[in-house]
Design a protein around this motif. Structure first.
Motif, PDB file in Angstrom:
ATOM      1  N   ILE A  67      -9.183   6.636  -9.730  1.00 46.99           N
ATOM      2  CA  ILE A  67      -8.045   5.741  -9.975  1.00 46.99           C
ATOM      3  C   ILE A  67      -7.522   5.171  -8.659  1.00 46.99           C
ATOM      4  CG2 ILE A  67      -5.627   5.693 -10.724  1.00 46.99           C
ATOM      5  CD1 ILE A  67      -6.542   7.678 -12.970  1.00 46.99           C
ATOM      6  N   ALA A  68      -7.345   6.020  -7.667  1.00 53.46           N
ATOM      7  CA  ALA A  68      -6.852   5.547  -6.370  1.00 53.46           C
ATOM      8  C   ALA A  68      -7.848   4.574  -5.728  1.00 53.46           C
ATOM      9  CB  ALA A  68      -6.592   6.734  -5.447  1.00 53.46           C
ATOM     10  N   THR A  69      -9.127   4.888  -5.810  1.00 54.51           N
ATOM     11  CA  THR A  69     -10.152   4.012  -5.240  1.00 54.51           C
ATOM     12  C   THR A  69     -10.205   2.683  -5.985  1.00 54.51           C
ATOM     13  OG1 THR A  69     -11.410   5.962  -4.576  1.00 54.51           O
ATOM     14  CG2 THR A  69     -12.580   3.864  -4.548  1.00 54.51           C
ATOM     15  N   SER A  70      -9.987   2.713  -7.298  1.00 56.03           N
ATOM     16  CA  SER A  70      -9.960   1.477  -8.082  1.00 56.03           C
ATOM     17  C   SER A  70      -8.840   0.561  -7.613  1.00 56.03           C
ATOM     18  CB  SER A  70      -9.771   1.780  -9.570  1.00 56.03           C
ATOM     19  OG  SER A  70     -10.866   2.489 -10.076  1.00 56.03           O
ATOM     20  N   LEU A  71      -7.692   1.142  -7.291  1.00 54.84           N
ATOM     21  CA  LEU A  71      -6.587   0.328  -6.798  1.00 54.84           C
ATOM     22  C   LEU A  71      -6.876  -0.223  -5.404  1.00 54.84           C
ATOM     23  CD1 LEU A  71      -3.521   2.296  -8.155  1.00 54.84           C
ATOM     24  CD2 LEU A  71      -4.552   0.196  -9.057  1.00 54.84           C
ATOM     25  N   ALA A  72      -7.572   0.543  -4.588  1.00 58.51           N
ATOM     26  CA  ALA A  72      -7.991   0.025  -3.283  1.00 58.51           C
ATOM     27  C   ALA A  72      -8.962  -1.143  -3.477  1.00 58.51           C
ATOM     28  CB  ALA A  72      -8.634   1.135  -2.454  1.00 58.51           C
ATOM     29  N   TRP A  73      -9.882  -1.008  -4.436  1.00 57.44           N
ATOM     30  CA  TRP A  73     -10.817  -2.101  -4.769  1.00 57.44           C
ATOM     31  C   TRP A  73     -10.039  -3.337  -5.215  1.00 57.44           C
ATOM     32  CZ3 TRP A  73     -16.235  -2.374  -4.726  1.00 57.44           C
ATOM     33  CH2 TRP A  73     -16.782  -3.480  -5.362  1.00 57.44           C
ATOM     34  N   LEU A  74      -9.065  -3.130  -6.082  1.00 53.15           N
ATOM     35  CA  LEU A  74      -8.226  -4.225  -6.564  1.00 53.15           C
ATOM     36  C   LEU A  74      -7.622  -4.985  -5.386  1.00 53.15           C
ATOM     37  CD1 LEU A  74      -6.638  -5.594  -8.987  1.00 53.15           C
ATOM     38  CD2 LEU A  74      -4.871  -3.871  -8.533  1.00 53.15           C
ATOM     39  N   TRP A  75      -7.127  -4.236  -4.410  1.00 55.23           N
ATOM     40  CA  TRP A  75      -6.443  -4.831  -3.276  1.00 55.23           C
ATOM     41  C   TRP A  75      -7.423  -5.491  -2.294  1.00 55.23           C
ATOM     42  CZ3 TRP A  75      -2.366  -1.687  -0.032  1.00 55.23           C
ATOM     43  CH2 TRP A  75      -1.623  -2.570   0.754  1.00 55.23           C
ATOM     44  N   VAL A  76      -8.461  -4.762  -1.902  1.00 53.85           N
ATOM     45  CA  VAL A  76      -9.370  -5.233  -0.851  1.00 53.85           C
ATOM     46  C   VAL A  76     -10.373  -6.265  -1.361  1.00 53.85           C
ATOM     47  CG1 VAL A  76     -11.171  -4.493   0.765  1.00 53.85           C
ATOM     48  CG2 VAL A  76      -9.108  -3.108   0.474  1.00 53.85           C
ATOM     49  N   ILE A  77     -11.001  -6.005  -2.486  1.00 51.87           N
ATOM     50  CA  ILE A  77     -12.074  -6.878  -2.980  1.00 51.87           C
ATOM     51  C   ILE A  77     -11.527  -8.011  -3.843  1.00 51.87           C
ATOM     52  CG2 ILE A  77     -14.217  -6.978  -4.327  1.00 51.87           C
ATOM     53  CD1 ILE A  77     -14.429  -5.382  -1.666  1.00 51.87           C
ATOM     54  N   GLU A  78     -10.603  -7.670  -4.743  1.00 55.57           N
ATOM     55  CA  GLU A  78     -10.097  -8.678  -5.677  1.00 55.57           C
ATOM     56  C   GLU A  78      -8.824  -9.373  -5.192  1.00 55.57           C
ATOM     57  OE1 GLU A  78     -11.101  -7.786  -9.968  1.00 55.57           O
ATOM     58  OE2 GLU A  78     -10.842  -5.754  -9.140  1.00 55.57           O
ATOM     59  N   LYS A  79      -8.345  -8.954  -4.026  1.00 59.22           N
ATOM     60  CA  LYS A  79      -7.183  -9.593  -3.384  1.00 59.22           C
ATOM     61  C   LYS A  79      -5.924  -9.582  -4.254  1.00 59.22           C
ATOM     62  CE  LYS A  79      -9.886 -10.864   0.005  1.00 59.22           C
ATOM     63  NZ  LYS A  79     -10.353  -9.797   0.808  1.00 59.22           N
ATOM     64  N   GLN A  80      -5.748  -8.514  -5.034  1.00 59.86           N
ATOM     65  CA  GLN A  80      -4.544  -8.316  -5.850  1.00 59.86           C
ATOM     66  C   GLN A  80      -3.852  -7.043  -5.381  1.00 59.86           C
ATOM     67  OE1 GLN A  80      -3.312 -10.349  -8.386  1.00 59.86           O
ATOM     68  NE2 GLN A  80      -4.836 -11.732  -7.537  1.00 59.86           N
ATOM     69  N   ARG A  81      -2.674  -7.205  -4.832  1.00 55.98           N
ATOM     70  CA  ARG A  81      -1.939  -6.044  -4.325  1.00 55.98           C
ATOM     71  C   ARG A  81      -1.446  -5.180  -5.489  1.00 55.98           C
ATOM     72  NH1 ARG A  81       1.237  -5.327   0.685  1.00 55.98           N
ATOM     73  NH2 ARG A  81       2.623  -3.578   0.273  1.00 55.98           N
ATOM     74  N   PRO A  82      -1.722  -3.871  -5.439  1.00 55.39           N
ATOM     75  CA  PRO A  82      -1.195  -2.987  -6.480  1.00 55.39           C
ATOM     76  C   PRO A  82       0.335  -3.022  -6.502  1.00 55.39           C
ATOM     77  CG  PRO A  82      -2.865  -1.875  -5.172  1.00 55.39           C
ATOM     78  CD  PRO A  82      -2.546  -3.159  -4.470  1.00 55.39           C
ATOM     79  N   ASP A  83       0.901  -2.979  -7.700  1.00 55.01           N
ATOM     80  CA  ASP A  83       2.357  -2.996  -7.811  1.00 55.01           C
ATOM     81  C   ASP A  83       2.896  -1.562  -7.792  1.00 55.01           C
ATOM     82  OD1 ASP A  83       2.220  -1.906 -10.441  1.00 55.01           O
ATOM     83  OD2 ASP A  83       2.181  -3.903 -11.327  1.00 55.01           O
ATOM     84  N   PRO A  84       4.211  -1.397  -7.760  1.00 57.82           N
ATOM     85  CA  PRO A  84       4.787  -0.042  -7.705  1.00 57.82           C
ATOM     86  C   PRO A  84       4.352   0.846  -8.875  1.00 57.82           C
ATOM     87  CG  PRO A  84       6.460  -1.641  -7.098  1.00 57.82           C
ATOM     88  CD  PRO A  84       5.261  -2.423  -7.572  1.00 57.82           C
ATOM     89  N   TRP A  85       4.147   0.270 -10.054  1.00 55.57           N
ATOM     90  CA  TRP A  85       3.685   1.066 -11.193  1.00 55.57           C
ATOM     91  C   TRP A  85       2.270   1.576 -10.965  1.00 55.57           C
ATOM     92  CZ3 TRP A  85       7.265   2.850 -14.133  1.00 55.57           C
ATOM     93  CH2 TRP A  85       8.432   2.117 -14.337  1.00 55.57           C
ATOM     94  N   ASP A  86       1.415   0.732 -10.397  1.00 54.43           N
ATOM     95  CA  ASP A  86       0.052   1.158 -10.064  1.00 54.43           C
ATOM     96  C   ASP A  86       0.082   2.327  -9.085  1.00 54.43           C
ATOM     97  OD1 ASP A  86      -1.168  -0.966 -11.531  1.00 54.43           O
ATOM     98  OD2 ASP A  86      -1.022  -2.300  -9.799  1.00 54.43           O
ATOM     99  N   LEU A  87       0.880   2.185  -8.045  1.00 50.84           N
ATOM    100  CA  LEU A  87       0.933   3.213  -7.000  1.00 50.84           C
ATOM    101  C   LEU A  87       1.539   4.513  -7.502  1.00 50.84           C
ATOM    102  CD1 LEU A  87       1.989   0.913  -4.030  1.00 50.84           C
ATOM    103  CD2 LEU A  87      -0.309   1.745  -4.609  1.00 50.84           C
ATOM    104  N   THR A  88       2.563   4.416  -8.330  1.00 50.96           N
ATOM    105  CA  THR A  88       3.177   5.613  -8.899  1.00 50.96           C
ATOM    106  C   THR A  88       2.187   6.349  -9.803  1.00 50.96           C
ATOM    107  OG1 THR A  88       5.366   4.601  -8.793  1.00 50.96           O
ATOM    108  CG2 THR A  88       5.100   6.486 -10.288  1.00 50.96           C
ATOM    109  N   GLY A  89       1.518   5.602 -10.657  1.00 52.37           N
ATOM    110  CA  GLY A  89       0.525   6.210 -11.546  1.00 52.37           C
ATOM    111  C   GLY A  89      -0.603   6.866 -10.771  1.00 52.37           C
TER     112      GLY A  89
END
Length: 107
Positions: A67-89
């Motif tokens: 899950i954490a790596t998926s959010l890093a992928w979202l941010w780095v590869i897909e250029k979408q910054r995780p929101d506070p709900w993503d980070l909390t989860g």
């Protein structure tokens, strides 16, 4: 070391699934399936390196890292910054993964 193996496994799994995603959802060339198969094979092999007596426990702990790596992928590869709900989860999941992986077990 386990967390590093899990993080690399997660990156390999996400890369493999992303390649299939590109092929199926974005009508990319079927050549995308070659890196997909390689990445997913590397992912499966890496999970066998986890120091757990039971595969299910290892996979459950891996889930939090995934899950954490998926959010890093979202941010780095897909250029979408995780929101506070993503980070909390993700934080909650990582705590759970740590409990599963490193919790004291009766001998």
């Amino acid at each position: 070391m386990t967390l590093i193996v899990f993080a690399i496994a997660a990156a390999a799994e996400i890369a493999g699934c992303f390649a299939v995603w590109m092929w199926m959802r974005h009508e990319a060339s079927s050549l995308w399936l070659v890196p997909a198969l390689i990445s997913l094979g590397v992912f499966a092999w890496l999970l066998t390196l986890a120091p757990s007596e039971f595969a299910g426990r290892s996979y459950a702990a891996y889930g939090g890292v995934y899950i954490a790596t998926s959010l890093a992928w979202l941010w780095v590869i897909e250029k979408q910054r995780p929101d506070p709900w993503d980070l909390t989860g993700a934080a909650i999941c990582l705590v759970g993964a740590g409990i599963i992986l490193f919790g004291s077990r009766p001998v």
